[in-house]
Scaffold this active site. Structure first.
Site, mmCIF file in Angstrom:
data_model
loop_
_atom_site.group_PDB
_atom_site.id
_atom_site.type_symbol
_atom_site.label_atom_id
_atom_site.label_comp_id
_atom_site.label_asym_id
_atom_site.label_seq_id
_atom_site.Cartn_x
_atom_site.Cartn_y
_atom_site.Cartn_z
ATOM 1 N N HIS A 69 80.573 44.232 5.898
ATOM 2 C CA HIS A 69 81.930 44.033 5.381
ATOM 3 C C HIS A 69 82.384 42.594 5.606
ATOM 4 O O HIS A 69 82.970 41.957 4.713
ATOM 5 C CB HIS A 69 82.889 45.012 6.081
ATOM 6 N N GLU A 72 80.633 40.441 3.186
ATOM 7 C CA GLU A 72 81.238 40.576 1.847
ATOM 8 C C GLU A 72 82.420 39.618 1.696
ATOM 9 O O GLU A 72 82.603 38.986 0.653
ATOM 10 C CB GLU A 72 81.701 42.013 1.639
ATOM 11 N N HIS A 73 83.210 39.479 2.759
ATOM 12 C CA HIS A 73 84.361 38.582 2.697
ATOM 13 C C HIS A 73 83.947 37.118 2.761
ATOM 14 O O HIS A 73 84.522 36.271 2.076
ATOM 15 C CB HIS A 73 85.322 38.870 3.861
ATOM 16 N N GLU A 164 92.367 44.252 8.173
ATOM 17 C CA GLU A 164 92.140 45.197 7.074
ATOM 18 C C GLU A 164 91.717 46.555 7.619
ATOM 19 O O GLU A 164 92.224 47.594 7.193
ATOM 20 C CB GLU A 164 91.076 44.665 6.128
#
Length: 905
Positions: A69, A72-73, A164
């Site tokens: 994750h 991904e950012h 998040e």
């Protein structure tokens, strides 16, 4: 022919595995493999101008640090060829993309984009390829002084992904699904949280991040996907030259082994956060992955209903068909399944029918095999814990103290200096000259005009290539509805199609809907006027679709709902009411910014006030209250009263979208339906006298049924209001709205460009990069309200201060012509986004905005200047000039509670 040319050109880089026509979806599937790396490529050639690219990697973490994750950012935040900060968000304003994003699933990460412009496709492909191939290191989380400029301020955890996931773990349903997967597959990657457990994210090290990227993001572990009408040859050439040519094949060893079966069933219990407005704090949810099947078997009609649903889905043409296909095949392809076979839906349906024909107990045997006799079975129960967030906060504080305790004075000094360096870097203007960009001159200067026609009843016909489907809408006015019934309209819309009607009970009605339609839906509508902020249309929108052969059945279902709905089943209503109230409550963590903006708009316009009542926090609280009522008799009595005012041909206008050859049949069936509706015994008068008429068509005279009848409230007094909703969340959602001008006003275009420019050039940097929120920005829509927002934000009052500074920045004109041009590109990308055949003409039908008015607005957008932007910033958004509303949803905030200017809920 084009396939032969591609093969000849790429014979040394790609080789064909398979070329397959897929007639169901009107496309040709081309499977290829890259020779030197083994990267797989699937191209779907289809007559669709909205071309899509995606690359996915099998990402299989073995811990819950959130490494896929965080990658991904970060991979889209700078690369070798594009070393500027955050190329991804900068490209949002330098292209006409119809979609740009990235997704992290449990076992793969996908990077898709789509655009209708060929040059734009090449630009975005260049950025995406360099990002995933030549990532430059970025931080995933960090320790930093709470005030980066004060070395004596306490150290805190910061990071976008960290915040998040704190927000994501507010959603009890998502948590439940996550734990279900973790416990059901405990022996490999599915036992961990690929998105990251908030506190476990803090254990991720640099070496882990870099090593994971080196193996999982290698081309040998990649699956490339392209879709649309652009030539495959150019895609392959660019992918090879920009990415694959510099790599050699490796064995990434990312495959997921089979989960060994258990020797006995297992049971687990978990706790979760209390829902924001849960009506039963002591409830317990249980899901058992085991189903017992009786001797009755599967009803043939229910099987046919599911197959009919598949047929509808195949024929429906969405504007994001390429993205839909990419997401549909991703899980199967990720584990080396055949994506082309997955697309051949008719063959799968035919095979299913053969199995049923040859083996009458085919489905029963599957249930017996996978459910009844399957001992790999998990029962997971979940109950809310009112101290859940308190415990999480204590755990986070303990983790923080643990990390701080081992820091030396030099470590703390280094953290402070790095914080200053980061703050300085974030404050510097970005040099984005390395990024490719379209120009405003690349935008079509005119709106494509749509030909519409009218029929004998008040109906708009739009002939479109709908692939055999007919789409029906009807707008029914609320103008005669008494005010005391208004709050019940969303409930009425939700339940009226699920209670049964005529000779059908609710189960029979639901089955017939599945067999004959794509569903029957009713939603409340509040449509602001394009000329006046104090005028709006109120109503409900009926929506349904069906295959042409099922038109009589679809309208028969609607006729039953209009003429003889069931309002006598107390238990059914309670079930639906409880479900709806819970769904609304559960939806707040995922849509908190929308709820905050809706609440902030409440005191600024009559339309905003009604929107809050219909779909804001007011409606959530209202549904909670009535769901707690022990006796629903009073509500059951209200529903038929609402029906008498809403479901009538007197206040209804219709729209049909269908292929030309299907319009006559649709028109005939629609007229039959309208004639079948029971007429009122007496004409109902509007509750308010201030009704104005506006034609959907300039040629239609006043008094025609085809005219829209709007409510005008010239005496409405907008006022300042600040509302704080204390919720059991670890992050905030902030909304602020300012009353400006309607759509037809010449300044509306400038405000649209200003909102986009503020988002890209100021708010993103301050709210996300510096503040650590997951998202934030500004919007200007047809309502005439200019909105600021933040999403999953660790800050509240600081964010409101950012909104004020954004206005000062704009008033001072601290932006360039390039900034303006990029904002215009982004605005036009939204305006010119593809419209599905099913939705063509809907803007005119619902809001009365004509193509001529759209063209006027378009020309005003092109003409927006630097001076115009500074003028509207000062005129509408400057302190002393604006009337604004503010709303904050989030955790306890003593500062707000002690401030008498806030309304605390």
């Amino acid at each position: 022919m084009f396939l032969l040319n591609i093969y000849s050109f790429n014979r040394l880089t790609f080789f064909f595995v398979q070329v397959t026509p897929v007639s169901d979806l009107f496309l040709t599937a081309v499977k290829l493999t890259h020779d030197s790396t083994g990267a797989q490529h699937l191209h779907l050639a289809r007559d669709d101008s909205n071309n899509l690219f995606s690359v996915q990697f099998r990402t299989t973490p073995m811990d819950s640090t959130g490494v896929p994750h965080i990658l991904e950012h970060t991979v889209l935040c700078g690369s070798k060829k594009y070393p500027c900060r955050d190329p991804f968000f900068n490209m949002l304003n330098r292209s006409l993309s119809t979609f740009m994003n990235a997704f992290t699933a449990s076992d793969y990460t996908m990077y898709p984009f789509s655009t209708q412009n060929a040059k734009d496709f090449q630009n975005l492909l260049s950025v995406y390829l360099d990002a995933v191939s030549y990532w430059t290191e970025q931080e995933g989380w960090r320790l930093e002084n709470e005030n980066p400029t004060d070395p004596n301020s306490p150290l805190v955890f910061k990071g976008v992904v960290f915040n998040e996931m704190k927000g994501a773990f507010c959603d009890s349903e998502s948590m439940y699904a996550q734990r279900l997967q973790n416990l059901l597959y405990p022996d490999h990657t599915y036992a961990v949280v690929s998105g990251g457990e908030p506190l476990t994210i803090l254990d991720l090290t640099w070496d882990q991040l870099k090593q994971f990227h080196a193996t999982h993001y290698h081309p040998s572990n990649a699956r490339f996907f392209t879709y649309g009408d652009l030539p495959l040859e150019q895609h392959l050439k660019q992918i090879h030259e920009n990415a694959l040519s510099r790599f050699e094949r490796i064995e990434p060893n990312t495959a997921v082994p089979l989960q060994p079966n258990w020797d006995k069933p297992r049971e687990y219990h978990m706790t979760c956060a209390p829902d924001a407005l849960a009506h039963d704090p002591h409830r317990q949810n249980t899901l058992c992955i085991a189903y017992l099947l009786g001797d009755n078997g599967f009803e043939e009609e229910r099987i046919e209903a599911q197959l009919h649903k598949i047929e509808i889905q195949m024929k429906h043409q969405s504007t994001s068909f390429g993205l839909t296909l990419a997401c549909y095949i991703a899980p199967c392809w990720n584990h080396d399944g055949d994506p082309v076979k997955l697309l051949q839906i008719s063959e799968s349906v035919a095979e299913f029918r053969r199995c049923l024909r040859d083996h009458p107990y085919f489905l029963q045997d599957k249930v017996k095999q996978y459910f009844k006799e399957n001992i790999h079975r998990l029962t997971l129960s979940m109950s809310p814990d009112q101290f859940y967030f308190k415990k999480k906060a204590e755990e986070e504080e303990a983790k923080l103290q643990q990390k701080v305790a081992v820091l030396s004075k030099q470590d703390k000094k280094d953290i402070y200096e790095k914080g200053l360096q980061l703050l300085s870097a974030q404050s510097q203007p970005q040099d984005t000259s390395c990024l490719p960009a379209l120009k405003v001159s690349d935008i079509d200067p005119t709106v494509p005009f749509l030909v519409l026609c009218s029929g004998g009843v008040p109906v708009q016909y739009c002939e479109q290539p709908t692939n055999g489907l007919v789409y029906f809408r009807a707008m029914c006015s609320l103008n005669t509805l008494p005010e005391d019934l208004k709050p019940y309209v969303p409930l009425f819309c939700s339940v009226i199609t699920r209670l049964g009607s005529g000779a059908l009970d609710y189960r029979q009605q639901a089955l017939l809907m599945e067999l004959k339609t794509g569903g029957l839906f009713i939603t409340p509508q509040v449509i602001p006027d394009s000329d006046d902020l104090d005028t709006y249309e109120q109503g409900i929108l009926l929506t349904s679709s069906c295959l042409e052969r099922n038109l009589p059945d679809m309208f028969h279902l609607w006729s039953g709902i209009f003429n003889n709905p069931h309002f006598d089943d107390n238990e059914r209503l309670r079930t639906l009411l409880t479900m709806d109230a819970q769904e609304l409550s559960n939806g707040i963590p995922n849509s908190g910014d929308v709820y905050a903006m809706t609440r902030a708009a409440r005191s600024l316009s009559p339309a905003g006030e009604l929107m809050e009542a219909f779909c804001g926090m007011e409606q959530v609280a209202f549904m909670k209250r009535i769901a707690e009522q022990s006796d629903l008799t009073d509500i059951l009595r209200k529903l038929p009263r609402i029906k008498r005012h809403l479901l009538s041909q007197d206040s209804m206008r219709c729209a049909i979208n269908a292929a030309p050859q299907n319009v006559p049949g649709a028109s005939l069936e629609l007229e039959k339906f309208v004639k079948s509706i029971t007429t009122r015994k007496k004409e109902l008068k509007p509750v308010r006298r201030n009704i104005i008429e506006k034609p959907l068509n300039p040629l239609v005279p006043t008094g025609s049924k085809r005219n829209r009848k709007l409510i005008s409230e010239p005496n409405f007094k907008p006022c300042q209001m600040k509302t704080y909703f204390q919720m059991p969340f670890p992050v905030y959602y902030v909304g602020q709205c300012v009353r400006t001008v309607p759509y037809s006003h010449q300044d509306h275009a400038s405000l649209c460009v200003l909102a986009q420019m503020m988002t890209a050039k100021f708010l993103h940097k301050e709210i996300r990069e510096k503040g650590g929120a997951y998202g934030g920005g500004a919007k200007m829509d047809h309502s005439g309200l200019f909105s600021f927002y933040s999403y999953r934000d660790p800050n509240s009052m600081q964010t409101l201060n950012v909104f004020r500074r954004a206005v000062d920045w704009a008033k001072a004109g601290q932006f360039s012509q390039q900034d303006i041009d990029e904002a215009k590109l982004s605005v036009f990308a939204a305006i010119d986004a593809p419209v599905a055949p099913s939705d063509k003409g809907m803007t005119r039908f619902l809001s009365g905005i004509s193509d001529e008015l759209k063209q006027q607005h378009r020309e005003q957008l092109f003409a927006v200047s630097h001076e115009a932007l500074t003028v509207v910033s000062a005129s509408y958004l400057g302190l002393g000039q604006r009337t604004c509303g503010v709303a904050i949803i989030g955790p306890e905030n003593e500062g707000i509670r002690k401030d008498p200017s806030w309304v605390v809920k």
